[in-house]
Design a protein around this motif. Structure first.
Motif, PDB file in Angstrom:
ATOM      1  N   ASP A  41       0.678  -1.192   0.019  1.00  0.00           N
ATOM      2  CA  ASP A  41      -0.031  -0.236   0.105  1.00  0.00           C
ATOM      3  C   ASP A  41       0.832   1.148  -0.174  1.00  0.00           C
ATOM      4  O   ASP A  41       1.182   1.924   1.092  1.00  0.00           O
ATOM      5  CB  ASP A  41      -0.844  -0.151   1.346  1.00  0.00           C
ATOM      6  CG  ASP A  41      -2.007   0.851   1.210  1.00  0.00           C
ATOM      7  OD1 ASP A  41      -2.366   1.356   2.334  1.00  0.00           O
ATOM      8  OD2 ASP A  41      -2.265   1.683   0.095  1.00  0.00           O
ATOM      9  N   PRO A  70       0.483   6.950   3.101  1.00  0.00           N
ATOM     10  CA  PRO A  70       1.271   5.798   2.394  1.00  0.00           C
ATOM     11  C   PRO A  70       2.787   6.154   2.263  1.00  0.00           C
ATOM     12  O   PRO A  70       2.977   7.366   1.869  1.00  0.00           O
ATOM     13  CB  PRO A  70       0.581   5.398   1.092  1.00  0.00           C
ATOM     14  CG  PRO A  70      -0.149   6.554   0.792  1.00  0.00           C
ATOM     15  CD  PRO A  70      -0.363   7.360   2.167  1.00  0.00           C
ATOM     16  N   ARG A 334      -5.010   5.967  -5.712  1.00  0.00           N
ATOM     17  CA  ARG A 334      -4.409   6.963  -4.658  1.00  0.00           C
ATOM     18  C   ARG A 334      -4.264   8.264  -5.445  1.00  0.00           C
ATOM     19  O   ARG A 334      -3.048   8.648  -5.001  1.00  0.00           O
ATOM     20  CB  ARG A 334      -3.011   6.215  -4.310  1.00  0.00           C
ATOM     21  CG  ARG A 334      -3.398   4.859  -3.696  1.00  0.00           C
ATOM     22  CD  ARG A 334      -1.861   4.461  -3.167  1.00  0.00           C
ATOM     23  NE  ARG A 334      -1.969   2.878  -2.955  1.00  0.00           N
ATOM     24  CZ  ARG A 334      -1.884   1.824  -3.594  1.00  0.00           C
ATOM     25  NH1 ARG A 334      -2.063   2.155  -5.064  1.00  0.00           N
ATOM     26  NH2 ARG A 334      -2.023   0.818  -3.322  1.00  0.00           N
TER      27      ARG A 334
END
Lengths: 466, 284
Positions: A41, A70, A334
């Motif tokens: 991740d 992250p 993301r």
């Protein structure tokens, strides 16, 4: 019969060869599935430049971004590898990184996509919302914009200056301060073309250039306000001033009085030519400085930079070559984190400073141009404040079209130049007007080729140039 | 059953894609996901596409150079190496065959350096031998691209084909040669009436393979010319154009059309050549 039963019967009835293939198949599948594991991740970033990687990694280590939530992971791929994987992601929905630095050459295939299928996020809304759009050097946005969409943020500006061997120029008593146009430049540089070793050819030539060098040909055309596409994305290869420019540029390469010489830019033999001084002056985008520094350290303290001589008095004295953008594949989930990292990497004064110090590249973020690093004297260029010289030119770099046919158009212009040179040699023509007339015919043919290719595509959104 | 592994792989990686490419040639694509049926538009464009015909001319020129220059040279080398009194035959065979061992990509990169304009080995040798410094300016990779490709291919493949010819020459029945010698046949007559007919089956295969390989030229110009066709597309070949269309510009449909435009004449040419060069049947 159930599947295992069918499988068992199949294996029993086939030959040993088939069994071996089936066994390899099953084992390969199991190995691949096991090796995949879970995707970390992290925000994944792909880049192609080892210099950028070193910079980003140092920044990541300094600010502990590798342990953030992250974390940011930067991987180097080759330019071709990035191109394949980006296109694979766009064509086939294959997994891709969250942010990717791509070189300009990839924009052609990407922008051939039908409307809505470019596969990259439109960044214009977020740039406008966060007030970042005006922070970037406006001409540097042009290669990545399609209509009102902006598919990447520029990594650089890449203005072009003229680098010349000051030791040779001074030894011949030449003063280049009056070289404001190309004609005047070549006139002042005549003394370097003496044949002192009596081998029948000039010892040196004023400029390293040849009509087959498509990137330098593009650079010079853009400098002279030549355009390959208009605002609507229509090709304009045969429109003024392209034919006249092409005729002038090709005429530099013709006959016993030619003023240019063909020197390879990146090979060992090209570096040797530069050290020998086969050409005195070179078209020098900012990134070329670090290539010279690492490959020809012997030239340290012998080179100086000056603005490009213009095609006409008062004309543009710089151009542009190359370019990298940071883009965000649409498939990434993301984006917010990736965008946050992108802003950090691309607007960081620290990184911009390091980018200039290690790779001689000017940031496109105009608010960072006040940094004193750009005023530091560069001993390789005889103490000139090289950075400031490039920054002074940055706002004046020509815009470039973002047409997916741009690269093909540049190649078509190079082919026209090659044909023009061949025609001129065969017919003995040196008259500029006759060359321009012939160039017009050749460019019209080249344009027709591009137009037919555009007409053939029923699947593309050809969009518009900015 | 013994054929099954080959058949499976052949079906999966050759036959199935070939069959799939037929409908694909009538579509326009942007990668495999975006497809539009365009009928015969791809083929109609192909007929008028100047780049395609440039590629065809280049490929034909290269193939002609291979057949007319490379193969006779390979045969001549084989004849020379087949001489009875020659010592060190194995060494010479290795020397002539060795370019094949380095791989075509490395050979292409090396060739790029050798044929460079002012500093390349070829121009420096020519200028050194003749004393004419103008020869340093020969722009092999800019103005004489096809000639350069043919020269490189001679260096790369003459030795490879020589090995086939040599093996065929060494299998010629020595009694036939002896008998013809006794009958008063000179070297040329022996070559014409004994040797060449004897090696005809191998020669047929070599010629056909050389022709088919030449028509599918890709790696050498692709590496040598940095993925493009060079100035004025002098080095653009049909397979290179196919690759550019399909994988650089995403139009797999047009690439398929180019592929079939190449494949059909290739098949026909191959069949004609096999028939022309096959040995005559006894009693026919």
């Amino acid at each position: 019969m159930n599947a295992p039963g069918v499988w068992f019967m199949l294996v029993r009835t086939v030959s040993n060869g088939i069994r071996a293939i089936l066994l390899v198949f099953v084992m390969s599948v199991l190995i691949v599935l096991a090796a995949r594991g879970e995707r970390e991740d992290a925000v994944e970033m792909w880049i192609f430049s080892p210099e950028h990687h070193a910079l980003y990694q140092a920044h990541i280590d300094r600010h502990d971004l590798g342990s953030a939530d992250p974390p940011l992971r930067v991987s180097i791929l080759s330019i071709e590898g990035i191109q394949s994987r980006v296109l694979g992601g766009v064509y086939g929905g294959l997994e891709s990184a969250d942010l990717i630095e791509v070189e300009r050459a990839i924009s052609g295939p990407l922008f051939l996509a039908p409307e809505g299928s470019v596969g990259l996020r439109n960044l214009r809304p977020i740039l406008e919302r966060e007030g970042l759009l005006e922070r970037f050097n406006a001409p540097s946005l042009s290669p990545w914009a399609r209509g009102d969409r902006l598919y990447g943020i520029p990594h650089d500006v890449h203005p072009v200056l003229l680098a010349y061997r000051a030791d040779i120029v001074e030894a011949h008593g030449i003063d280049l301060s009056g070289a404001t146009t190309w004609e005047r430049f070549f006139e002042l540089m005549r003394p370097v073309m003496r044949d002192e070793d009596a081998d029948g050819t000039p010892d040196r030539y004023p400029l390293a250039f040849w009509y087959t060098q498509k990137h330098n040909l593009e650079l010079l055309l853009l400098q002279g306000d030549g355009r390959l596409f208009d605002e609507d994305g229509r090709p304009t290869l045969d429109e003024a001033p392209n034919p006249e420019l092409l005729a002038r540029i090709v005429s530099w390469c013709l006959g016993p009085d030619r003023v240019v010489v063909d020197i390879d830019e990146f090979s060992a033999s090209g570096h040797m030519s530069r050290i020998r001084g086969d050409a005195v002056a070179y078209l020098c985008p900012d990134w070329m400085c670090s290539i010279w520094r690492s490959n020809t350290p012997q030239l340290g303290g012998k080179l100086r930079l000056m603005p490009l001589p213009a095609f006409e008095e008062g004309g543009r004295r710089t151009s542009v070559r190359g370019g990298t953008m940071l883009c965000f594949p649409e498939g990434s989930d993301r984006f917010d984190e990736a965008w946050s990292y992108a802003k950090e990497l691309y607007t960081s004064p620290e990184l911009a400073r390091e980018l200039y110090r290690t790779a001689d590249i000017i940031t496109p973020v105009t608010s960072l141009w006040d940094d004193p690093v750009y005023d530091e004297p560069d001993p390789f260029f005889m103490g000139q404040a090289k950075g400031r010289m490039y920054i002074d030119m940055a706002p004046r770099v020509p815009k470039r079209a973002s047409s997916p046919y741009y690269d093909r158009a540049v190649e078509a212009v190079r082919d026209a130049a090659t044909n023009l040179a061949g025609w001129a040699r065969g017919s003995g023509t040196r008259d500029r007007d006759a060359l321009a007339e012939r160039a017009s015919v050749l460019l019209a043919r080249a344009q027709r080729r591009i137009e037919r290719e555009m007409e053939r595509r029923v699947i593309a959104d050809t969009g518009g140039a900015p | 059953m013994f054929l099954a592994p080959f058949l499976i792989l052949f079906t999966l990686f050759v036959l199935y894609p070939a069959i799939q490419s037929v409908p694909l040639a009538f579509e326009q694509t942007y990668g495999p996901g975006e497809r539009v049926r365009v009928g015969t538009r791809n083929f109609a464009y192909l007929v008028e596409d100047p780049l395609f015909w440039r590629a065809v001319r280049n490929t034909a020129a290269y193939t002609l150079g291979t057949l007319v220059l490379q193969l006779p040279l390979a045969f001549a080398l084989a004849l020379a190496l087949n001489a009875r009194r020659l010592r060190g035959r194995a060494v010479y065979r290795l020397i002539f065959f060795s370019p094949q061992l380095m791989g075509i990509v490395f050979a292409s990169i090396l060739s790029g350096l050798v044929f460079e304009k002012r500093s390349g080995l070829v121009n420096r040798a020519l200028a050194g031998v003749t004393g004419n410094h103008d020869l340093l300016a020969i722009a092999w990779l800019q103005e004489h691209v096809m000639a350069t490709l043919v020269i490189i291919s001679i260096w790369l493949y003459a030795g490879f084909n020589m090995v086939y010819f040599l093996a065929a020459l060494q299998s010629v029945d020595p009694e036939l040669l002896e008998a013809s010698e006794i009958d008063g046949a000179g070297p040329v007559a022996r070559l014409r009436h004994v040797v060449i007919p004897s090696i005809r089956p191998v020669a047929t295969v070599v010629v056909v393979l050389a022709m088919l390989g030449s028509l599918q030229l890709f790696e050498l110009p692709y590496v040598l010319l940095d993925g493009g066709g060079g100035p004025n597309n002098q080095g653009l070949t049909v397979v290179m154009y196919l690759y550019q269309s399909g994988f650089r510009f995403g139009d797999l449909g047009y690439a398929s059309a180019i592929g079939w435009a190449l494949a059909i004449p290739l098949i026909v040419l191959g069949l004609i050549q096999m028939k022309q060069l096959a040995p005559e049947r006894v009693g026919s």
